[in-house]
Design an enzyme around this catalytic site. Sequence first.
Site, mmCIF file in Angstrom:
data_model
loop_
_atom_site.group_PDB
_atom_site.id
_atom_site.type_symbol
_atom_site.label_atom_id
_atom_site.label_comp_id
_atom_site.label_asym_id
_atom_site.label_seq_id
_atom_site.Cartn_x
_atom_site.Cartn_y
_atom_site.Cartn_z
ATOM 1 N N ALA A 260 0.707 -1.202 0.083
ATOM 2 C CA ALA A 260 -0.260 -0.093 -0.020
ATOM 3 C C ALA A 260 0.934 1.300 -0.127
ATOM 4 C CB ALA A 260 -0.855 0.052 1.274
ATOM 5 N N GLY A 262 0.183 1.397 -3.060
ATOM 6 C CA GLY A 262 0.139 0.612 -4.531
ATOM 7 C C GLY A 262 0.711 1.198 -5.588
ATOM 8 N N LYS A 264 4.101 1.113 -6.522
ATOM 9 C CA LYS A 264 5.082 0.578 -7.305
ATOM 10 C C LYS A 264 4.424 -0.675 -7.864
ATOM 11 C CE LYS A 264 8.739 1.883 -4.307
ATOM 12 N NZ LYS A 264 7.675 2.489 -3.059
ATOM 13 N N ASP A 308 0.299 -10.455 7.079
ATOM 14 C CA ASP A 308 1.721 -10.066 7.470
ATOM 15 C C ASP A 308 2.883 -10.781 6.885
ATOM 16 O OD1 ASP A 308 3.765 -9.525 9.154
ATOM 17 O OD2 ASP A 308 2.777 -9.944 11.062
ATOM 18 N N ASP A 327 9.345 -3.792 -0.395
ATOM 19 C CA ASP A 327 9.422 -2.450 -0.169
ATOM 20 C C ASP A 327 9.100 -2.199 1.293
ATOM 21 O OD1 ASP A 327 9.367 0.309 -0.425
ATOM 22 O OD2 ASP A 327 7.637 0.753 -1.558
ATOM 23 N N CYS A 380 12.784 3.488 1.578
ATOM 24 C CA CYS A 380 12.895 4.833 1.723
ATOM 25 C C CYS A 380 13.687 5.550 2.613
ATOM 26 C CB CYS A 380 11.734 5.536 1.021
ATOM 27 S SG CYS A 380 10.357 5.523 2.512
HETATM 28 C C1 SAM Z 1 7.134 1.643 2.237
HETATM 29 S S1 SAM Z 1 5.172 1.276 2.311
HETATM 30 C C2 SAM Z 1 4.946 0.530 0.884
HETATM 31 C C3 SAM Z 1 4.863 1.521 -0.470
HETATM 32 C C4 SAM Z 1 4.131 0.834 -1.605
HETATM 33 N N1 SAM Z 1 5.191 -0.371 -1.991
HETATM 34 C C5 SAM Z 1 4.049 1.607 -2.769
HETATM 35 O O1 SAM Z 1 4.856 1.799 -3.728
HETATM 36 O O2 SAM Z 1 2.958 2.289 -2.884
HETATM 37 C C6 SAM Z 1 5.198 0.047 3.278
HETATM 38 C C7 SAM Z 1 3.960 -0.728 3.474
HETATM 39 O O3 SAM Z 1 4.001 -1.940 4.208
HETATM 40 C C8 SAM Z 1 3.160 -2.053 5.130
HETATM 41 N N2 SAM Z 1 3.761 -3.324 6.106
HETATM 42 C C9 SAM Z 1 4.219 -2.836 7.321
HETATM 43 N N3 SAM Z 1 4.737 -3.887 7.961
HETATM 44 C C10 SAM Z 1 3.958 -4.989 7.081
HETATM 45 C C11 SAM Z 1 4.125 -6.368 7.221
HETATM 46 N N4 SAM Z 1 4.629 -7.152 8.404
HETATM 47 N N5 SAM Z 1 3.357 -7.269 6.176
HETATM 48 C C12 SAM Z 1 3.027 -6.577 5.239
HETATM 49 N N6 SAM Z 1 2.873 -5.042 4.948
HETATM 50 C C13 SAM Z 1 3.415 -4.308 5.842
HETATM 51 C C14 SAM Z 1 2.757 -0.662 5.546
HETATM 52 O O4 SAM Z 1 1.423 -0.606 6.094
HETATM 53 C C15 SAM Z 1 3.112 -0.079 4.312
HETATM 54 O O5 SAM Z 1 1.671 0.262 3.928
#
Ligand code: SAM
Length: 439
Positions: A260, A262, A264, A308, A327, A380
Amino acid sequence: MKSKSKGNHFNLRADAAKVLHQILEEGQSARECLPLAQLPHKEQDKAWLQEMVYGVLRNLPILQFWLRQLLDKPLKNRFKIVEQLIMLGFYQLAFSRVSQHAAVSETVAACQPLNTLAMKGLVNAILRTFLRDEMSQQGTPNKQIASGLPKWLYKKLEAEYKDVFIDLSTNMQLKAPIWLRVNTRKISHAQFAEELKKASIEFTDPIGHPEAFILLKGYDVTSLPGFDSGWFAVQDGAAQLAAHYLKPEQGESILDCCAAPGGKICHIIELEPNISKTVALEIDEKRALKIKENLVRLGHDADIVVGDASMPEKWWDGRLFDRVLLDAPCSATGIIRRHPDIKWLRKAKDIDVLVNLQKQILDAIWPLIKPGGTMLYVTCSILPEENHLQIRDFLSRTDNALIDKTFYNDSVDSPGKQILPGDQQMDGFYYARLLKSPK
Ligand SMILES: C[S@@+](CC[C@H](N)C(=O)[O-])C[C@H]1O[C@@H](n2cnc3c(N)ncnc32)[C@H](O)[C@@H]1O
């Protein structure tokens, strides 16, 4: 309360002070509280509110220094918000084009909607002393205050980046430009440039980013040509490298395991229309809705899974993936210029927790990749422990993982590519391309 006319701009200042209080005293993110505060205001005032809040957050150390000089004792409880209001006054007087008269009188008047009328005299006296003593002309007392960074981050970055630290911290205080990514499934890069020109939008076409444009002014992106039709998305240039570095190919299965909102995954789908299976995993149910929203607006499709990444046994169907984008959740220190609240929300103790989470996710997701498959690890962040040190450790404990040496001058000691905020106008990102041995 609405700010309908020039006469009641004190409400706008009161709202800015409230947002600052929510961020600095209650630990809320600007993403949560700023849009709510902006809701009742006109477009122009919404932009002004953001500019004031972000301006204070960017320059907080010097504003706090001035406050400590002019305020005998810290304010407490319901009057704490008056400290934020005074700093907002300093910001207007020292860094903005607001007239001195408006900056003082409207900021003082904001005491009324904040229910702190008893503080009116104090705010007035402090702002007038600030002007009379020309405090903004007196120079910054030390390097940490000049950097605009909290002490812990200043120490860390200065030690790591040494010679380039001054440039780095200067770039981290500047405003980031707006980057667009053209949705080439809907419109070509050249056609979209024509549409922007027709609408008199000023932009540049950055080298090395085949789908990108950079806007030269702060336009409202929802009013640009083709927003509702999904012709483009807003995405920083460094983030736009992810899909190219992952290099999706026809017929492959792809997992984005922290997906999220989304950005990428949508770009990956745009680059390779014939992916056999695309899974977008996200732990946060609300944020997963954002992935859906973006997929729908841009006209794409993917399987959205709420789960997760560190516990694949709870959501994985057992079929291996050709390529994985990780990411990872991180300190977000590379995007502070875009989200200056991060500087004050993130604490030194958070870093170890994040490094540990990244490690857990790396180890849990690696077995989901086919032999000969690829993982692109992204953050990032500009902190080595989340980036090349994290990947160095992963490589040393994982027998069947290799760094892709064709990707970027990769060495075993310092694998991956670190982009710093401001490099070719991009945000700070880290990339490492990991290959799984064929057997
Ligand atoms: C850096 S953002 C991703 C940005 C996304 N890839 C984009 O380009 O729009 C990291 C995301 O990882 C989610 N996240 C954090 N811990 C997580 C986990 N254990 N499993 C899955 N998602 C996780 C966060 O809620 C966040 O939405």
